[in-house]
Design a protein around this motif. Sequence first.
Motif, mmCIF file in Angstrom:
data_model
loop_
_atom_site.group_PDB
_atom_site.id
_atom_site.type_symbol
_atom_site.label_atom_id
_atom_site.label_comp_id
_atom_site.label_asym_id
_atom_site.label_seq_id
_atom_site.Cartn_x
_atom_site.Cartn_y
_atom_site.Cartn_z
ATOM 1 N N GLU A 1 0.822 -1.204 0.000
ATOM 2 C CA GLU A 1 0.000 0.000 0.000
ATOM 3 C C GLU A 1 0.858 1.257 0.000
ATOM 4 O O GLU A 1 0.493 2.268 -0.615
ATOM 5 N N GLU A 2 2.017 1.201 0.652
ATOM 6 C CA GLU A 2 2.898 2.378 0.679
ATOM 7 C C GLU A 2 3.366 2.745 -0.729
ATOM 8 O O GLU A 2 3.470 3.934 -1.073
ATOM 9 N N ILE A 3 3.635 1.734 -1.551
ATOM 10 C CA ILE A 3 4.079 1.986 -2.924
ATOM 11 C C ILE A 3 2.918 2.425 -3.795
ATOM 12 O O ILE A 3 3.029 3.376 -4.578
ATOM 13 N N LEU A 4 1.789 1.740 -3.665
ATOM 14 C CA LEU A 4 0.618 2.100 -4.478
ATOM 15 C C LEU A 4 0.168 3.525 -4.185
ATOM 16 O O LEU A 4 -0.171 4.286 -5.104
ATOM 17 N N SER B 1 -5.247 -9.145 -11.469
ATOM 18 C CA SER B 1 -6.242 -9.988 -10.803
ATOM 19 C C SER B 1 -7.269 -9.120 -10.079
ATOM 20 O O SER B 1 -7.050 -7.924 -9.846
ATOM 21 N N ILE B 2 -8.353 -9.752 -9.676
ATOM 22 C CA ILE B 2 -9.381 -9.059 -8.899
ATOM 23 C C ILE B 2 -8.817 -8.601 -7.557
ATOM 24 O O ILE B 2 -9.227 -7.577 -7.002
ATOM 25 N N TYR B 3 -7.837 -9.322 -7.052
ATOM 26 C CA TYR B 3 -7.247 -8.980 -5.758
ATOM 27 C C TYR B 3 -6.424 -7.695 -5.864
ATOM 28 O O TYR B 3 -6.448 -6.847 -4.973
ATOM 29 N N GLU B 4 -5.691 -7.549 -6.956
ATOM 30 C CA GLU B 4 -4.960 -6.305 -7.180
ATOM 31 C C GLU B 4 -5.917 -5.145 -7.422
ATOM 32 O O GLU B 4 -5.656 -4.011 -6.996
ATOM 33 N N LEU B 5 -7.025 -5.423 -8.103
ATOM 34 C CA LEU B 5 -8.028 -4.375 -8.295
ATOM 35 C C LEU B 5 -8.519 -3.854 -6.955
ATOM 36 O O LEU B 5 -8.630 -2.645 -6.737
ATOM 37 N N ASP B 6 -8.829 -4.772 -6.043
ATOM 38 C CA ASP B 6 -9.286 -4.370 -4.714
ATOM 39 C C ASP B 6 -8.235 -3.506 -4.013
ATOM 40 O O ASP B 6 -8.569 -2.532 -3.330
ATOM 41 N N MET B 7 -6.968 -3.861 -4.164
ATOM 42 C CA MET B 7 -5.895 -3.112 -3.515
ATOM 43 C C MET B 7 -5.842 -1.661 -3.982
ATOM 44 O O MET B 7 -5.730 -0.733 -3.173
ATOM 45 N N VAL B 8 -5.907 -1.455 -5.287
ATOM 46 C CA VAL B 8 -5.759 -0.091 -5.798
ATOM 47 C C VAL B 8 -7.032 0.728 -5.599
ATOM 48 O O VAL B 8 -6.973 1.938 -5.350
ATOM 49 N N MET B 9 -8.190 0.078 -5.686
ATOM 50 C CA MET B 9 -9.428 0.822 -5.485
ATOM 51 C C MET B 9 -9.624 1.159 -4.002
ATOM 52 O O MET B 9 -10.241 2.176 -3.671
ATOM 53 N N LYS B 10 -9.061 0.351 -3.133
ATOM 54 C CA LYS B 10 -9.134 0.616 -1.704
ATOM 55 C C LYS B 10 -8.472 1.941 -1.355
ATOM 56 O O LYS B 10 -8.893 2.635 -0.416
ATOM 57 N N ILE B 11 -7.446 2.328 -2.108
ATOM 58 C CA ILE B 11 -6.753 3.582 -1.822
ATOM 59 C C ILE B 11 -7.239 4.723 -2.714
ATOM 60 O O ILE B 11 -6.593 5.770 -2.799
ATOM 61 N N GLY B 12 -8.367 4.521 -3.378
ATOM 62 C CA GLY B 12 -8.999 5.613 -4.101
ATOM 63 C C GLY B 12 -8.579 5.806 -5.536
ATOM 64 O O GLY B 12 -8.871 6.850 -6.134
ATOM 65 N N VAL B 13 -7.916 4.828 -6.140
ATOM 66 C CA VAL B 13 -7.576 4.928 -7.556
ATOM 67 C C VAL B 13 -8.849 4.743 -8.378
ATOM 68 O O VAL B 13 -9.613 3.808 -8.155
ATOM 69 N N THR B 14 -9.073 5.644 -9.311
ATOM 70 C CA THR B 14 -10.287 5.580 -10.118
ATOM 71 C C THR B 14 -10.113 4.615 -11.284
ATOM 72 O O THR B 14 -8.993 4.335 -11.737
ATOM 73 N N ALA B 15 -11.238 4.116 -11.774
ATOM 74 C CA ALA B 15 -11.226 3.061 -12.781
ATOM 75 C C ALA B 15 -10.573 3.496 -14.085
ATOM 76 O O ALA B 15 -10.017 2.661 -14.812
ATOM 77 N N ASP B 16 -10.608 4.785 -14.395
ATOM 78 C CA ASP B 16 -10.013 5.253 -15.646
ATOM 79 C C ASP B 16 -8.491 5.180 -15.627
ATOM 80 O O ASP B 16 -7.850 5.375 -16.659
ATOM 81 N N ARG B 17 -7.903 4.866 -14.463
ATOM 82 C CA ARG B 17 -6.448 4.742 -14.353
ATOM 83 C C ARG B 17 -6.021 3.273 -14.274
ATOM 84 O O ARG B 17 -4.896 2.974 -13.905
ATOM 85 N N ILE B 18 -6.911 2.371 -14.657
ATOM 86 C CA ILE B 18 -6.661 0.937 -14.496
ATOM 87 C C ILE B 18 -6.815 0.207 -15.827
ATOM 88 O O ILE B 18 -7.743 0.471 -16.597
#
Length: 391
Positions: A66-69, A83-100
């Motif tokens: 999380e510190e790196i993300l 993976s869906i697990y990585e998606l959860d990680m980045v969305m948990k910290i507020g990354v929007t879908a247009d950046r994925i």
Amino acid sequence: MSQFISIDVEDYYESASFQRIKKFAEDKPTPFVIIDTSIISKQYDQMVHNFPYADVYYAVKANPAEEILTLLRDRGSNFDIASIYELDMVMKIGVTADRISYGNTIKKRKDVRAFFEQGVRMYASDSEADLRMIAEEAPGSKVYVRILTEGTHTADWPLSRKFGCQNEMACDLLILAKELGLVPYGISFHVGSQQRDIGAWDSAIAKVKGIFERLRDEHDIQLQMINLGGGFPANYIDKTNELTTYAEEIKHFLHEDFGDDLPRIILEPGRSLISNAGILVSEVVLISKKSYNALERWVFTDVGKFSGLIETMDEAIKFPIYTEKNGELDKCVIAGPTCDSADIMYEHYSYGLPTDLEIGDRMYWLTAGAYTTTYSAVCFNGFPPLAAYYL
């Protein structure tokens, strides 16, 4: 004077970053990895500076801490998700879908549905079954097809034929994508991780040009994007060119094939952004010989292939190693602590460690920020996953 496996690491050892990490590590039980996030910031800025025309999608698989993300989120990075697990990680910290981007060509139907429901609209593919599934679960989305490339054997960590397809199939898939109501968006490739041969990008980009032209001229499909993947090197023992050299050459290749009107360019760096920021610290557990007349020592340390160093498989990635002993360097075998005979990091490569190295001494594995924590086993032989600290 302290001894080094590679003279190239001496300047780094004298750096403030290494001294800061070493001081922090003094009272921590081994093994563990320490990541200096300030180096990641500098690496990211260097990437953006050298490729001002490209969009950076960090390959989360390299290290999803999380510190790196969070750091890369704030620097403006996009994210390549596997993976869906990585998606959860980045969305948990507020990354929007247009950046994925969902960059894995192997994915479950329910996961594609979940990505689409979260707003992700860009997907990689390399097969008809996968493409049809995307059309059903993520209608109207942008798709890019990954092609096979030659030359990955020149990379330290080569990529197999597991991902990608031949050019002819790539064209057919993008034509089918249009028929299925998807947006045939572009082409991706990966030349291999820790790639030393810059010409690998040249041949791959030339392939992409042929696909762009065929789809445009014969099928009225105008592709909009080239995903150049990763492959940019980190500072291991063997020398590589500077990132500036890669950038200059790749820019030349792109303009040579596509002129001044470049399509959208995407990069997916992982190793090159974070490897240099990490130091793995281990302790010597045992030093022995296999016979009275043996010429080489076996040095067993408390970290191994199953606790973060899987990339030493086939002795592919050669980490610079530092110790504080001053003895003459002598060739040795370096192995891990588990009861698996495959847990040998270096047996054939001529690694040298100081002759006065002793049980209990520490070994500092440099350039260990990527693919160490993520490759660490959960409980093999009961050993816990590799601990990690972020400064």
